[in-house]
Write a protein that holds these residues in place. Structure first.
Motif, PDB file in Angstrom:
ATOM      1  N   LYS A   1       3.202  -6.192   7.062  1.00  0.00           N
ATOM      2  CA  LYS A   1       2.370  -5.248   6.303  1.00  0.00           C
ATOM      3  C   LYS A   1       3.108  -4.837   5.034  1.00  0.00           C
ATOM      4  O   LYS A   1       4.289  -4.464   5.086  1.00  0.00           O
ATOM      5  CB  LYS A   1       2.077  -4.001   7.150  1.00  0.00           C
ATOM      6  N   THR A   2       2.434  -4.909   3.916  1.00  0.00           N
ATOM      7  CA  THR A   2       3.056  -4.630   2.626  1.00  0.00           C
ATOM      8  C   THR A   2       2.232  -3.569   1.905  1.00  0.00           C
ATOM      9  O   THR A   2       1.030  -3.728   1.728  1.00  0.00           O
ATOM     10  CB  THR A   2       3.141  -5.928   1.801  1.00  0.00           C
ATOM     11  N   VAL A   3       2.890  -2.487   1.538  1.00  0.00           N
ATOM     12  CA  VAL A   3       2.197  -1.300   1.017  1.00  0.00           C
ATOM     13  C   VAL A   3       2.523  -1.109  -0.464  1.00  0.00           C
ATOM     14  O   VAL A   3       3.685  -1.187  -0.870  1.00  0.00           O
ATOM     15  CB  VAL A   3       2.628  -0.049   1.823  1.00  0.00           C
ATOM     16  N   PHE A   4       1.477  -0.857  -1.260  1.00  0.00           N
ATOM     17  CA  PHE A   4       1.653  -0.572  -2.686  1.00  0.00           C
ATOM     18  C   PHE A   4       2.288   0.803  -2.859  1.00  0.00           C
ATOM     19  O   PHE A   4       1.843   1.779  -2.250  1.00  0.00           O
ATOM     20  CB  PHE A   4       0.286  -0.625  -3.392  1.00  0.00           C
ATOM     21  N   ASN A   5       3.358   0.861  -3.668  1.00  0.00           N
ATOM     22  CA  ASN A   5       4.010   2.142  -3.959  1.00  0.00           C
ATOM     23  C   ASN A   5       3.424   2.763  -5.222  1.00  0.00           C
ATOM     24  O   ASN A   5       2.602   3.662  -5.163  1.00  0.00           O
ATOM     25  CB  ASN A   5       5.516   1.940  -4.113  1.00  0.00           C
ATOM     26  N   GLU A   6       3.884   2.269  -6.365  1.00  0.00           N
ATOM     27  CA  GLU A   6       3.385   2.725  -7.667  1.00  0.00           C
ATOM     28  C   GLU A   6       3.849   1.702  -8.692  1.00  0.00           C
ATOM     29  O   GLU A   6       4.698   0.864  -8.378  1.00  0.00           O
ATOM     30  CB  GLU A   6       3.917   4.120  -8.028  1.00  0.00           C
ATOM     31  N   GLY A   7       3.309   1.765  -9.904  1.00  0.00           N
ATOM     32  CA  GLY A   7       3.678   0.779 -10.925  1.00  0.00           C
ATOM     33  C   GLY A   7       3.288  -0.608 -10.459  1.00  0.00           C
ATOM     34  O   GLY A   7       2.101  -0.880 -10.257  1.00  0.00           O
ATOM     35  N   MET A   8       4.281  -1.490 -10.261  1.00  0.00           N
ATOM     36  CA  MET A   8       4.037  -2.833  -9.733  1.00  0.00           C
ATOM     37  C   MET A   8       4.814  -3.042  -8.425  1.00  0.00           C
ATOM     38  O   MET A   8       5.059  -4.172  -8.015  1.00  0.00           O
ATOM     39  CB  MET A   8       4.509  -3.896 -10.748  1.00  0.00           C
ATOM     40  N   SER A   9       5.233  -1.940  -7.817  1.00  0.00           N
ATOM     41  CA  SER A   9       6.149  -2.026  -6.679  1.00  0.00           C
ATOM     42  C   SER A   9       5.433  -1.957  -5.324  1.00  0.00           C
ATOM     43  O   SER A   9       4.507  -1.164  -5.132  1.00  0.00           O
ATOM     44  CB  SER A   9       7.175  -0.898  -6.806  1.00  0.00           C
ATOM     45  N   PHE A  10       5.892  -2.796  -4.414  1.00  0.00           N
ATOM     46  CA  PHE A  10       5.380  -2.850  -3.046  1.00  0.00           C
ATOM     47  C   PHE A  10       6.554  -2.789  -2.067  1.00  0.00           C
ATOM     48  O   PHE A  10       7.656  -3.252  -2.389  1.00  0.00           O
ATOM     49  CB  PHE A  10       4.644  -4.177  -2.797  1.00  0.00           C
ATOM     50  N   THR A  11       6.287  -2.271  -0.867  1.00  0.00           N
ATOM     51  CA  THR A  11       7.294  -2.305   0.196  1.00  0.00           C
ATOM     52  C   THR A  11       6.741  -3.068   1.391  1.00  0.00           C
ATOM     53  O   THR A  11       5.683  -2.711   1.927  1.00  0.00           O
ATOM     54  CB  THR A  11       7.701  -0.883   0.628  1.00  0.00           C
ATOM     55  N   ALA A  12       7.455  -4.126   1.780  1.00  0.00           N
ATOM     56  CA  ALA A  12       7.055  -4.910   2.947  1.00  0.00           C
ATOM     57  C   ALA A  12       7.759  -4.379   4.182  1.00  0.00           C
ATOM     58  O   ALA A  12       8.945  -4.016   4.131  1.00  0.00           O
ATOM     59  CB  ALA A  12       7.417  -6.379   2.736  1.00  0.00           C
ATOM     60  N   HIS A  13       7.025  -4.325   5.273  1.00  0.00           N
ATOM     61  CA  HIS A  13       7.579  -3.885   6.561  1.00  0.00           C
ATOM     62  C   HIS A  13       7.687  -5.127   7.446  1.00  0.00           C
ATOM     63  O   HIS A  13       6.680  -5.679   7.890  1.00  0.00           O
ATOM     64  CB  HIS A  13       6.675  -2.824   7.192  1.00  0.00           C
ATOM     65  N   ILE A  14       8.925  -5.563   7.665  1.00  0.00           N
ATOM     66  CA  ILE A  14       9.174  -6.833   8.347  1.00  0.00           C
ATOM     67  C   ILE A  14       9.999  -6.578   9.600  1.00  0.00           C
ATOM     68  O   ILE A  14      11.153  -6.171   9.502  1.00  0.00           O
ATOM     69  CB  ILE A  14       9.954  -7.810   7.435  1.00  0.00           C
ATOM     70  N   ASN A  15       9.456  -6.832  10.747  1.00  0.00           N
ATOM     71  CA  ASN A  15      10.087  -6.556  12.043  1.00  0.00           C
ATOM     72  C   ASN A  15      11.072  -5.375  12.003  1.00  0.00           C
ATOM     73  O   ASN A  15      12.240  -5.490  12.367  1.00  0.00           O
ATOM     74  CB  ASN A  15      10.700  -7.810  12.698  1.00  0.00           C
ATOM     75  N   GLY A  16      10.553  -4.231  11.552  1.00  0.00           N
ATOM     76  CA  GLY A  16      11.342  -2.993  11.563  1.00  0.00           C
ATOM     77  C   GLY A  16      12.192  -2.744  10.338  1.00  0.00           C
ATOM     78  O   GLY A  16      12.853  -1.704  10.252  1.00  0.00           O
ATOM     79  N   HIS A  17      12.191  -3.669   9.403  1.00  0.00           N
ATOM     80  CA  HIS A  17      12.988  -3.515   8.180  1.00  0.00           C
ATOM     81  C   HIS A  17      12.069  -3.390   6.970  1.00  0.00           C
ATOM     82  O   HIS A  17      10.965  -3.934   6.970  1.00  0.00           O
ATOM     83  CB  HIS A  17      13.915  -4.716   8.006  1.00  0.00           C
ATOM     84  N   GLU A  18      12.537  -2.661   5.953  1.00  0.00           N
ATOM     85  CA  GLU A  18      11.734  -2.492   4.746  1.00  0.00           C
ATOM     86  C   GLU A  18      12.368  -3.235   3.575  1.00  0.00           C
ATOM     87  O   GLU A  18      13.575  -3.144   3.355  1.00  0.00           O
ATOM     88  CB  GLU A  18      11.633  -1.000   4.396  1.00  0.00           C
ATOM     89  N   ILE A  19      11.533  -3.953   2.849  1.00  0.00           N
ATOM     90  CA  ILE A  19      12.002  -4.673   1.662  1.00  0.00           C
ATOM     91  C   ILE A  19      11.122  -4.245   0.490  1.00  0.00           C
ATOM     92  O   ILE A  19       9.899  -4.409   0.536  1.00  0.00           O
ATOM     93  CB  ILE A  19      11.867  -6.207   1.838  1.00  0.00           C
ATOM     94  N   ARG A  20      11.755  -3.682  -0.528  1.00  0.00           N
ATOM     95  CA  ARG A  20      11.013  -3.267  -1.714  1.00  0.00           C
ATOM     96  C   ARG A  20      10.994  -4.422  -2.722  1.00  0.00           C
ATOM     97  O   ARG A  20      12.034  -5.040  -2.975  1.00  0.00           O
ATOM     98  CB  ARG A  20      11.689  -2.036  -2.334  1.00  0.00           C
ATOM     99  N   MET A  21       9.830  -4.688  -3.279  1.00  0.00           N
ATOM    100  CA  MET A  21       9.682  -5.740  -4.302  1.00  0.00           C
ATOM    101  C   MET A  21       9.134  -5.098  -5.571  1.00  0.00           C
ATOM    102  O   MET A  21       8.454  -4.089  -5.517  1.00  0.00           O
ATOM    103  CB  MET A  21       8.705  -6.818  -3.822  1.00  0.00           C
TER     104      MET A  21
END
Lengths: 138, 138
Positions: A7-27
């Motif tokens: 699941k990948t959630v839009f933050n703001e601007g062009m940034s998203f955070t992916a939730h990957i097996n309990g870990h978060e990765i910001r793009m």
């Protein structure tokens, strides 16, 4: 059938955070592309995925073969096509590693097992890119 | 020709750290696979890459079309093949978003532009997986 969900959630601007097996990765994208450079670009993440997949294979296989090693790092060098959609069409993986002279054939075997048999990410890349590998002994 | 380079360094256990345009991403395997689960698994990172790529397209296109939106998130659901090398062979992208009723056609257009024209990661996935998309309006 094994399935993976991310699941990948839009933050703001062009940034998203992916939730990957309990870990978060910001793009994010670069400031040139309207982002804030607050995380890696999504496309380049695929190159990390490739390096991590084959890297874990190498470590696992060398451990099983009881081959001592150090200074392992993997450089993925990828060329993008010119036209949209821009894809990686040529990818070179350079494995850097320190092993005993007598263990070099085992390192070659580990790379071949990963790229030909085990690494799913390498197999997926092979569907769209010309793949090449090289081992640099330190 | 544009090229991307990613250097990925072995830490310990089964863990690697990728250095991606100034950002660090730690990857690992589960404890079942001999790792410490100190970061996402490399293969799942590809799904984050896919969501981030198409997500940034959607935001960029909706902004250009002056479409207000909120609550955007993207769920990627992927099935793995049974045999080694295990690849994602079926992938579904669910876009969840809140837009005005009158802007729904523009959201459909944004998804089509991303998946058919702009998103390189979607194009790469299309080389090995059956792709499907769906929009859920909140």
């Amino acid at each position: 059938m094994t399935t993976h969900d991310v699941k990948t959630v839009f933050n703001e601007g062009m940034s998203f955070t992916a939730h990957i097996n309990g870990h978060e990765i910001r793009m994010d994208t670069s400031t040139d592309d309207g982002g804030q450079d607050s995380g890696p670009s999504p496309k380049r993440l695929m190159l990390a995925s490739l390096a991590g997949c084959t890297g874990i294979d190498i470590v696992s296989i060398l451990n099983k073969m009881k081959v001592p090693f150090s200074d392992l790092n993997i450089i993925v060098h990828a060329a993008l096509s010119n036209e949209h959609p821009k894809i990686y069409n040529m990818v070179k993986i350079r494995y850097k590693i320190k092993v005993a002279e007598t263990d070099k054939p085992k390192m070659i075997k580990a790379v071949n097992l990963s790229t030909e048999k085990y690494c799913g990410v390498f197999a997926m890349f092979s569907a769209f890119a010309k793949m090449d590998t090289e081992i640099d002994y330190i």
